[in-house]
Design an enzyme around this catalytic site. Structure first.
Site, short mmCIF file in Angstrom:
data_model
loop_
_atom_site.label_atom_id
_atom_site.label_comp_id
_atom_site.label_asym_id
_atom_site.label_seq_id
_atom_site.Cartn_x
_atom_site.Cartn_y
_atom_site.Cartn_z
N ASP A 146 -4.28 -6.38 5.27
CA ASP A 146 -5.27 -7.23 5.95
C ASP A 146 -5.23 -8.66 5.43
O ASP A 146 -5.55 -9.60 6.14
CB ASP A 146 -6.68 -6.65 5.76
CG ASP A 146 -6.83 -5.36 6.53
OD1 ASP A 146 -6.27 -5.27 7.64
OD2 ASP A 146 -7.49 -4.42 6.03
N ASN A 204 0.84 -1.20 0.00
CA ASN A 204 0.00 0.00 0.00
C ASN A 204 0.88 1.25 0.00
O ASN A 204 2.10 1.16 -0.02
CB ASN A 204 -0.95 -0.03 1.20
CG ASN A 204 -0.19 -0.10 2.50
OD1 ASN A 204 0.56 0.80 2.84
ND2 ASN A 204 -0.36 -1.21 3.22
N PRO A 228 -2.72 -11.89 10.48
CA PRO A 228 -3.00 -11.66 11.91
C PRO A 228 -3.11 -10.16 12.17
O PRO A 228 -2.46 -9.37 11.48
CB PRO A 228 -1.75 -12.23 12.61
CG PRO A 228 -0.68 -12.22 11.58
CD PRO A 228 -1.38 -12.41 10.25
N ASP A 229 -3.92 -9.77 13.14
CA ASP A 229 -3.99 -8.36 13.53
C ASP A 229 -2.93 -8.15 14.63
O ASP A 229 -3.09 -8.64 15.75
CB ASP A 229 -5.39 -8.00 14.03
CG ASP A 229 -5.54 -6.50 14.18
OD1 ASP A 229 -4.70 -5.88 14.87
OD2 ASP A 229 -6.50 -5.93 13.62
N LYS A 266 8.36 -17.49 -10.52
CA LYS A 266 7.59 -16.36 -11.07
C LYS A 266 6.40 -16.91 -11.87
O LYS A 266 6.58 -17.79 -12.74
CB LYS A 266 8.51 -15.54 -11.98
CG LYS A 266 7.84 -14.30 -12.51
CD LYS A 266 8.76 -13.53 -13.44
CE LYS A 266 7.94 -12.49 -14.17
NZ LYS A 266 8.62 -11.95 -15.33
N LYS A 301 -13.14 0.52 16.13
CA LYS A 301 -11.83 -0.16 16.18
C LYS A 301 -11.25 -0.12 17.58
O LYS A 301 -10.64 -1.07 18.04
CB LYS A 301 -10.85 0.49 15.21
CG LYS A 301 -11.00 -0.07 13.83
CD LYS A 301 -10.09 0.54 12.83
CE LYS A 301 -10.66 0.18 11.46
NZ LYS A 301 -10.09 0.95 10.41
N LYS A 358 -10.49 -3.73 19.14
CA LYS A 358 -9.09 -4.14 19.32
C LYS A 358 -8.61 -3.93 20.75
O LYS A 358 -7.44 -4.10 21.03
CB LYS A 358 -8.20 -3.36 18.35
CG LYS A 358 -8.53 -3.61 16.88
CD LYS A 358 -7.49 -3.05 15.93
CE LYS A 358 -8.02 -3.13 14.50
NZ LYS A 358 -6.97 -3.41 13.52
O1 C5P Z 1 -8.37 -2.50 11.13
P1 C5P Z 1 -7.47 -1.47 10.62
O2 C5P Z 1 -6.40 -2.00 9.70
O3 C5P Z 1 -8.10 -0.26 10.04
O4 C5P Z 1 -6.75 -0.96 11.96
C1 C5P Z 1 -5.76 -0.03 11.95
C2 C5P Z 1 -4.89 -0.17 13.16
O5 C5P Z 1 -4.59 -1.53 13.44
C3 C5P Z 1 -3.55 0.48 12.95
O6 C5P Z 1 -3.09 0.93 14.19
C4 C5P Z 1 -2.71 -0.67 12.41
O7 C5P Z 1 -1.33 -0.47 12.64
C5 C5P Z 1 -3.25 -1.86 13.20
N1 C5P Z 1 -3.22 -3.13 12.47
C6 C5P Z 1 -2.36 -4.12 12.87
N2 C5P Z 1 -2.37 -5.33 12.24
C7 C5P Z 1 -3.23 -5.58 11.22
C8 C5P Z 1 -4.11 -4.56 10.80
C9 C5P Z 1 -4.08 -3.35 11.44
O8 C5P Z 1 -1.56 -3.90 13.79
N3 C5P Z 1 -3.23 -6.74 10.62
#
Ligand code: C5P
Length: 402
Positions: A278, A210, A307-308, A288, A339, A343
Site C-alpha cells: 500500500d 510481504n 497507486p491502487d 546504501k 472493498k 474499488k
Molecule cells: O485494499 P486491499 O489491498 O486490501 O485490496 C486488495 C485487492 O486490491 C487485491 O485484489 C489486490 O490485488 C488489489 N490491490 C491493487 N493495488 C493496490 C492494493 C491492492 O491492485 N495498491
C-alpha cells in the site's frame, strides 16, 4: 479455440498411402496444444518411417506389443490410460475389420481394446474397398459401439480411382479431434492476472515486501489458460515456474505493476491476486543507507501511498469484469464487501489470512466470493490448484451473465 490444449492424443497410423498425411496431422494437433504419442502398425511403417513421426511428435513411436523397453516406459496399458482420445488415421479396411472383431494382435488394436478414451477413425482406402459390404458392416458396427468415423472424403484417389475413401485432410481431422472435446469456459477471453508481492525499494539493497508467494495467482493463470483464455500474468518477485500458454511479465514495484497492467489492457477479465504494497518509501536512497551515530534512537522512514492497481483498472471506461482479493485477519466479509464497493468490483474473493492453513504462502486455500448483490458463495478448503479451477468456472459463469 484451444480445445486441444494439453489434451493427450494417441495417433494410430495404419498401413495406407494416406499415412503421408499423418505427419502433417501430428503438426496440426500439436499446433493446437495437444500432446501426441504415435503408435504405428507394421504396415504403417512401410509407408512412412517411425523416425519422421518421432521427430514431429517429440516422443518415441510405439511399434511392438511385446517390447520390453516400451513396457518399462509407456506400455500398451499405460498408453491406453494416458489417452484422452485415440485417433486412428489412416484406418485401413484391415484395421477396421480387426477392430470390429476385437482382435488384439498388435500394439494399436490392443490399446484400443484397453482404453476408456473415445476412439475416432479416419478411414482411408480404395473406393471399392470402402463400398464393400464387409467394410460397410464393420464401419456400422464400430459406430454402433461408440467409435467416431471422420470421413472418408470423396475425390480422386492415389490408385487412380475416384469416389469415397480418401482420408480427410490433416487440418480437418485436427478440427474433428477438437470437436470431441467441450469448448473451454473462457475460450478466447483475454484475462489479466496480477500475482505475488511487490517490492518497494528503500535503497539499492533494502526493500519493503510481504509474505505473498504468488501461488494462488499462478494457479488461477494456469486454470484460466486450461479453460481456453489468453492469459497475461503480471507478477512481482516469486519463485514459481510459468504455467504453459501464459504470457508472464515480471515486475518489482507497485508502480511497475500498474504500468505493465496498463500496457496489457484492454482485456475482458481482470483478476487481481497480487499483494500490492500500500505504501512505498517517499525517497529511494541512491546509496546504501549507513548507520547514523546521531540517530541512535531510530530512523524515521517516510512512506507515501502506492497507486491502487485494481481500482485504477476497474475505474477505466473500458473496464474489464473485475475480480479482487481481500486477505483479511478479522471482519472478513464486512471488509471484503466494502472493498467491492470502493474499488467498483464485480466480485471479491475473501480469504482469512489469520488461519495458518490457508492464504499467504500455504498450499491450501478456502474462500468466500461476494458479488455486487453482496451474496456470498463459499468454497471449502482444498489445494490452491483445485480452488483455482472452481473459481475460474464460477467467474466464467458470472462473466457470461454480465
Ligand atoms: O485494499 P486491499 O489491498 O486490501 O485490496 C486488495 C485487492 O486490491 C487485491 O485484489 C489486490 O490485488 C488489489 N490491490 C491493487 N493495488 C493496490 C492494493 C491492492 O491492485 N495498491
Amino acid at each position: 479455440m484451444q480445445r486441444l490444449f494439453r489434451k493427450r492424443i494417441v495417433l494410430g497410423v495404419g498401413g495406407g498411402i494416406a499415412a503421408y498425411k499423418s505427419a502433417e496431422l501430428v503438426r496440426r494437433l500439436r499446433d493446437q496444444g495437444a500432446e501426441v504419442r504415435v503408435v504405428m502398425t507394421r504396415a504403417g511403417c512401410e509407408f512412412i518411417t517411425p523416425l519422421t513421426l518421432q521427430a514431429l511428435s517429440g516422443h518415441p513411436v510405439g511399434l511392438d506389443l511385446l517390447d520390453p523397453a516400451a513396457e518399462a516406459a509407456m506400455g500398451h496399458i499405460e498408453l491406453a490410460r494416458w489417452a484422452d482420445l485415440v485417433l486412428i488415421a489412416p484406418a485401413t479396411a484391415d484395421l477396421m475389420a480387426r477392430l470390429a472383431q476385437g482382435v488384439a494382435n498388435d500394439l494399436l488394436t490392443t490399446l484400443v481394446l484397453a482404453t476408456d478414451a473415445p476412439v475416432a477413425l479416419a478411414p482411408a482406402m480404395n473406393q471399392a474397398m470402402w463400398r464393400d459390404p464387409a467394410t460397410q458392416a464393420n464401419a456400422q458396427l464400430l459406430e454402433q459401439r461408440g467409435m467416431r468415423l471422420f470421413g472418408p472424403g470423396v475425390g480422386s484417389q492415389a490408385c487412380g480411382d475416384t469416389g469415397a475413401g480418401r482420408m480427410l485432410e490433416a487440418e480437418e481431422l485436427a478440427q474433428r479431434a477438437a470437436d470431441c472435446f467441450q469448448a473451454g469456459l473462457l475460450d478466447g477471453v483475454r484475462v489479466l492476472i496480477t500475482a505475488g508481492p511487490t517490492r518497494e525499494a528503500i535503497d539499492p539493497v533494502r526493500y519493503i515486501t510481504n509474505h505473498s508467494s504468488g501461488k494462488m495467482g499462478f494457479a488461477l493463470a494456469e486454470a484460466a489458460a486450461e479453460a481456453g483464455a489468453q492469459v497475461t500474468l503480471v507478477c512481482g518477485p516469486v519463485h514459481l515456474p510459468t504455467p504453459q500458454r501464459v504470457q508472464r511479465i515480471d515486475v518489482s514495484s507497485a508502480r511497475d505493476m500498474l504500468a505493465a497492467c496498463e500496457a496489457a489492457m484492454p482485456c475482458e477479465l481482470l483478476i487481481a491476486a497480487a499483494a500490492v504494497a500500500d505504501y512505498r518509501p517517499q525517497v529511494v536512497a541512491s546509496h546504501k543507507l549507513k548507520k547514523d551515530p546521531t540517530r541512535e534512537d531510530g530512523l524515521l522512514l517516510q512512506l507515501v501511498r502506492n497507486p491502487d492497481i485494481l481500482a485504477t483498472l476497474a475505474g477505466r471506461s473500458d473496464r474489464p469484469f473485475s475480480v479482487g482479493f481481500a486477505a483479511e485477519t478479522e471482519n472478513l466479509l464486512d471488509y471484503a464487501s466494502r472493498k467491492l464497493r470502493d474499488k467498483n468490483l464485480d466480485l471479491i474473493v475473501a480469504n482469512d489470512v489469520a488461519n495458518p492453513n490457508i492464504g499467504f504462502n500455504s498450499e491450501d486455500n478456502a474462500i468466500t466470493v461476494i458479488d455486487r448483490q453482496l451474496q456470498p458463495t463459499a468454497f471449502a478448503q482444498t489445494s490452491k490448484g483445485k480452488i483455482a479451477r472452481q473459481l475460474i468456472a464460477f467467474i466464467a459463469d458470472r462473466l457470461q451473465r454480465a
